[in-house]
Design a protein around this motif. Structure first.
Motif, short mmCIF file in Angstrom:
data_model
loop_
_atom_site.label_atom_id
_atom_site.label_comp_id
_atom_site.label_asym_id
_atom_site.label_seq_id
_atom_site.Cartn_x
_atom_site.Cartn_y
_atom_site.Cartn_z
N LYS A 168 0.86 -1.19 0.00
CA LYS A 168 0.00 0.00 0.00
C LYS A 168 0.89 1.23 0.00
N LEU A 169 1.03 1.83 -1.14
CA LEU A 169 1.96 2.95 -1.28
C LEU A 169 1.37 3.89 -2.31
N ARG A 170 1.46 5.21 -2.01
CA ARG A 170 1.00 6.18 -3.01
C ARG A 170 2.04 6.29 -4.13
N GLY A 171 1.58 6.52 -5.34
CA GLY A 171 2.48 6.73 -6.47
C GLY A 171 3.31 5.51 -6.80
N LYS A 172 2.68 4.32 -6.71
CA LYS A 172 3.38 3.07 -7.01
C LYS A 172 4.08 3.08 -8.37
N SER A 173 3.32 3.47 -9.38
CA SER A 173 3.90 3.34 -10.73
C SER A 173 5.06 4.31 -10.92
N PHE A 174 4.97 5.48 -10.23
CA PHE A 174 6.08 6.41 -10.31
C PHE A 174 7.35 5.77 -9.73
N PHE A 175 7.19 5.12 -8.58
CA PHE A 175 8.36 4.49 -7.97
C PHE A 175 8.89 3.34 -8.82
N ARG A 176 7.95 2.57 -9.36
CA ARG A 176 8.37 1.45 -10.22
C ARG A 176 9.24 1.97 -11.36
N ALA A 177 8.74 3.02 -12.02
CA ALA A 177 9.50 3.57 -13.15
C ALA A 177 10.84 4.11 -12.67
N GLY A 178 10.81 4.80 -11.53
CA GLY A 178 12.04 5.39 -11.00
C GLY A 178 13.10 4.36 -10.71
N PHE A 179 12.68 3.27 -10.04
CA PHE A 179 13.67 2.25 -9.68
C PHE A 179 14.20 1.52 -10.91
N PHE A 180 13.38 1.48 -11.96
CA PHE A 180 13.80 0.74 -13.15
C PHE A 180 14.72 1.57 -14.05
N THR A 181 14.61 2.90 -13.95
CA THR A 181 15.35 3.77 -14.88
C THR A 181 16.85 3.49 -14.98
N PRO A 182 17.56 3.28 -13.85
CA PRO A 182 19.01 3.06 -13.98
C PRO A 182 19.36 1.96 -14.96
N ASN A 183 18.47 0.97 -15.09
CA ASN A 183 18.75 -0.13 -15.98
C ASN A 183 18.68 0.28 -17.45
N LEU A 184 18.08 1.44 -17.71
CA LEU A 184 17.97 1.89 -19.09
C LEU A 184 19.22 2.64 -19.53
N ILE A 185 20.07 3.02 -18.57
CA ILE A 185 21.29 3.74 -18.92
C ILE A 185 22.35 2.71 -19.25
N GLY A 186 23.04 2.92 -20.36
CA GLY A 186 24.07 1.96 -20.75
C GLY A 186 25.20 1.91 -19.73
N GLY A 187 25.84 0.74 -19.65
CA GLY A 187 26.87 0.52 -18.63
C GLY A 187 28.02 1.50 -18.71
#
Lengths: 469, 294
Positions: free
Chosen positions: B100-119
């Protein structure tokens, strides 16, 4: 029936795919083999052709507009001097407009030239123009490089500074670069409140006395040392070999002595006197607290802005320095001064320098047209006012060619020109193993970081050489 | 006639669906792999046209190559730390953003973003952070831990590698764990609740066993990716300080292309492959065995 038709079409399609693949494969192999044949059989013809180009360019030197037409030819150039990438791209554009050819210049971000060149040859896709350090050219040239001894610039210094083997000239010496202690004359004079002449520093004692004076006058850390392995092992440590007696033969026999154990590095006079100087540099290093986190650009800025007075580096650093420097600041390069001159009386009056970047023309992966275009680009650089401008003014280089008389456009280049014209340059060794700078660099970083002492350092380097064949 | 037709039919169907993929797989994976194995028996330098056959000499050279075994050992250590931390943090993040957390999808996207940056870029960004920003923080706050750049000592640089890897991968693993968590049927949860399960007991005894397959996948992905890591290693530490953080992939690359011992480098690459394959497959098989169906 429908099913049968669909099956048949499927089979046909797949078969077509397979055959097109295999024909593509076979055509590529045939072109490759014809390429090789063409190279070996038509070498006479190509030299005749290039002598034509020569006469043409001799004429065109005055009116540089009409060059040979290379429309539709596309070549690539590996640039390993990343600081002049944009200037070379502009030069490529200029030359392309004159000849109709396409020249794409690319540079490598990290990793060494040697890695990039091996990787491109492993992929059988080497660029037509390959810029590398001399040992990179040595490694690949006998199988892959075009003989350039028929080019007009060969006589004007090309043969003297380029890399030759078996009577063939394999490289275009791109620039003379010299290493030494770079100084900021203006800030030294401001700090001391008196005029200062670099030639007054004739040995390490003088140098140390000056540093102490600077510290007393308020400049707490007057020196910067780089953390990079190429700077430490590739530029500083190689002085140990090059300054044995100041000749290539002397350096080579010393290296052979290290390999077979007849020379002991830790007892060598040159090693010890250079390390004495290095210890002084370390003691006055502005990055002393964390020497391995030193930032190259910051060192450049510090020298330009007078935060420090000395930086061990070479004239190529002008590219970075020029971003920070004020017009009236005077810079220069002086030798890495030492106390012990045993075996080589010139160590305190010579810079270490030679043609540091070489360009070769590949013949394995590029056809004759591409090779001719590549040669023409080199010719354009040396023999036209525009090309000379690219090298001297845009790229701030000191070209090794005698037909180019323009004075370098910066203090560091002028310093190098003075030493070079006076014949006071120690030549660079050509055939270090490809991993010399990374391996010895790592050992030297340990020393710089205070992990090992001088004896351990000497022993580890000695051990490295003993594993070399 | 009919059977012939049917057979042709089968072949045709196979070629339509699997033909292109098989061809691509053969030409970019299987054939280069076999060729690579062949190269381990030559003393090729990576450049020359001749590839002299030397038998098992490269395998002997590899066995005697102490720095290689050291870098492999370091890689094992790196894999151990990274895999545990990535999965732990990934799972905790997944629990967090499915709760139960507000802004779930925002956090999901936020945590996933680093993986989109190339190594490579990621490495340079973090290099700047470790070398400059943290040192700056250290100099104004006096925190002794940030006085020196982490990248100028071995332990610091190693920790930096693990931190950056965790930062990059845990968001990715979080996504897989989210899928696992939401895949647990609600009727089972409700039944457990009626039987008097607390939240903690439910996670421990109901949810975790039912999403074992997510763990198997995540562990497999992280193990293989961490063993093969090169980009972050190159851009963050470049093997430094003083060559102390050269992981196996970088060592192999340097052996093959800098030291110009392609044969030995290739042999060591095969060993690295075998190591990774054995560990990853063992893990996957063991994990599979314990999976249960709802």
């Amino acid at each position: 029936m429908k099913k049968l038709i669909s099956t048949v079409t499927a089979v046909v399609i797949t078969a077509a795919m397979l055959t097109s693949c295999s024909t593509a494969g076979s055509t590529s192999t045939t072109t490759a083999s014809t390429k090789e044949q063409a190279v070996s059989e038509n070498s006479i013809q190509s030299s005749a052709e290039s002598s034509e180009t020569e006469t043409e360019t001799d004429e065109s030197a005055s009116s540089s507009t009409n060059r040979q037409d290379f429309s539709g030819v596309s070549i690539e150039m590996l640039n390993t001097k990343s600081e002049i990438q944009s200037q070379l791209e502009d030069a490529a554009k200029q030359w392309s407009e004159l000849t109709g050819a396409t020249l794409e210049v690319y540079t490598i971000g990290s990793g060494s030239p040697s890695q990039e060149i091996s990787a491109r040859y492993a992929a059988n896709n080497a660029p037509a123009l390959i810029m590398g350090d001399i040992q990179d050219i040595v490694d690949v040239s006998s199988e892959n490089a075009v003989d350039l001894s028929d080019q007009s610039w060969a006589e004007n210094g090309g043969t003297k500074y380029g890399y030759s083997a078996d009577g063939k000239l394999y490289s275009f010496p791109f620039c003379i670069e010299a290493r030494g202690l770079m100084y900021n004359k203006t800030v030294i004079e401001e700090t001391l409140g008196e005029s200062w002449d670099p030639s007054s520093i004739t040995n390490l004692d003088d140098f140390k006395a000056l540093l102490d004076k600077l510290v007393a006058a308020g400049m707490t850390s007057p020196v910067a040392l780089n953390a990079e392995d190429w700077s430490n092992a590739g530029h500083y440590f190689t002085l140990v070999y090059e300054e044995q007696d100041g000749t290539l033969e002397g350096a080579e026999s010393f290296i052979n002595g290290l390999k077979d154990g007849s020379q002991t590095l830790s007892e060598n006079a040159r090693f010890n006197s250079l390390m004495d100087t290095y210890d002084v540099l370390m003691a006055y290093n502005i990055n002393k607290d964390d020497p391995l986190a030193a930032d190259y650009d910051e060192n450049a800025a510090d020298l330009a802005e007078g935060e420090i007075a000395f930086w061990f580096n070479g004239n190529w650093a002008w590219a970075e320095i020029s971003d920070y420097i004020e017009d009236d600041t005077q810079l220069g390069i002086m030798p890495v001064v030492q106390n012990d001159t045993e075996g080589n009386a010139n160590v305190n009056s010579y810079l270490a320098g030679s043609a540091s970047k070489h360009i070769m023309v590949d013949k394995t992966c590029n056809d004759e047209q591409q090779q001719a275009a590549a040669k023409d680009f080199l010719d354009w650089l040396v023999n036209t006012p525009e090309g000379v401008k690219v090298m001297v003014e845009d790229c701030s280089l000191v070209p090794p060619f005698s037909n180019i008389t323009e004075e370098a456009n910066n203090d560091l280049g002028i310093s190098v020109q003075q030493y070079s014209n006076a014949g006071q340059l120690f030549p660079g060794v050509t055939d270090y193993p490809g991993d010399h700078w990374s391996t010895v660099g790592a050992i030297m970083q340990k020393y710089l970081g205070g992990q090992i002492d001088r004896t351990e350092f000497a022993n580890e380097v000695q051990a490295y050489w003993e594993t070399q064949e | 006639m009919k059977t012939k037709c049917a057979k042709l039919n089968q072949v045709g169907t196979f070629l339509i669906f699997a033909g292109p993929a098989t061809l691509a797989f053969l030409s970019v994976v299987i054939i280069p792999f076999i060729y690579g194995v062949y190269l381990t028996f030559t003393s090729w330098d990576g450049l020359s046209k001749e590839k002299p056959f030397v038998g098992l000499a490269n395998y002997r050279a590899m066995a005697a190559d102490v720095p290689f075994w050291q870098s492999l050992g370091l890689t094992l250590l790196y894999v151990l730390f990274s895999v545990i931390l990535v999965n732990l943090i990934g799972f905790l993040l997944a629990l967090l953003v499915t709760g139960k957390l507000r802004g779930k999808s925002f956090f999901r996207a936020g945590f996933f973003t680093p993986n989109l940056i190339g190594g490579i870029i990621l490495g340079y960004i973090w290099q700047f952070i470790f070398n400059r920003i943290l040192v700056y923080i250290g100099s104004i706050s006096g925190l002794p831990i940030f006085q020196k750049s982490w990248l100028s000592s071995f332990s610091g640089a190693f920790a930096a590698l693990v931190i950056v890897t965790v930062w990059q991968l845990s968001g990715y693993m979080m996504l897989i764990y989210i899928a696992g968590l939401t895949g647990v049927p609600t009727d089972v949860r409700e039944a457990a609740k009626i039987d008097g399960c607390t939240e903690g007991q439910m996670t421990r005894y109901i949810v975790l066993p039912l999403m074992r397959s997510s763990f198997t996948i995540c562990l497999f992905l992280t193990i293989t990716r961490c063993f093969m890591v090169y980009d972050v290693n190159l851009s963050l530490t470049e093997g430094g300080p003083y060559g102390s953080t050269i992981l196996a992939a970088m060592y192999v690359f340097q052996k093959a292309f800098s030291a110009k011992q392609y044969g030995v480098g290739q042999t060591e690459a095969i060993v690295l492959f075998l190591f990774t394959a054995v560990i990853a497959v063992t893990q996957a098989v063991l994990g599979k065995r314990k999976e249960v169906a709802a």
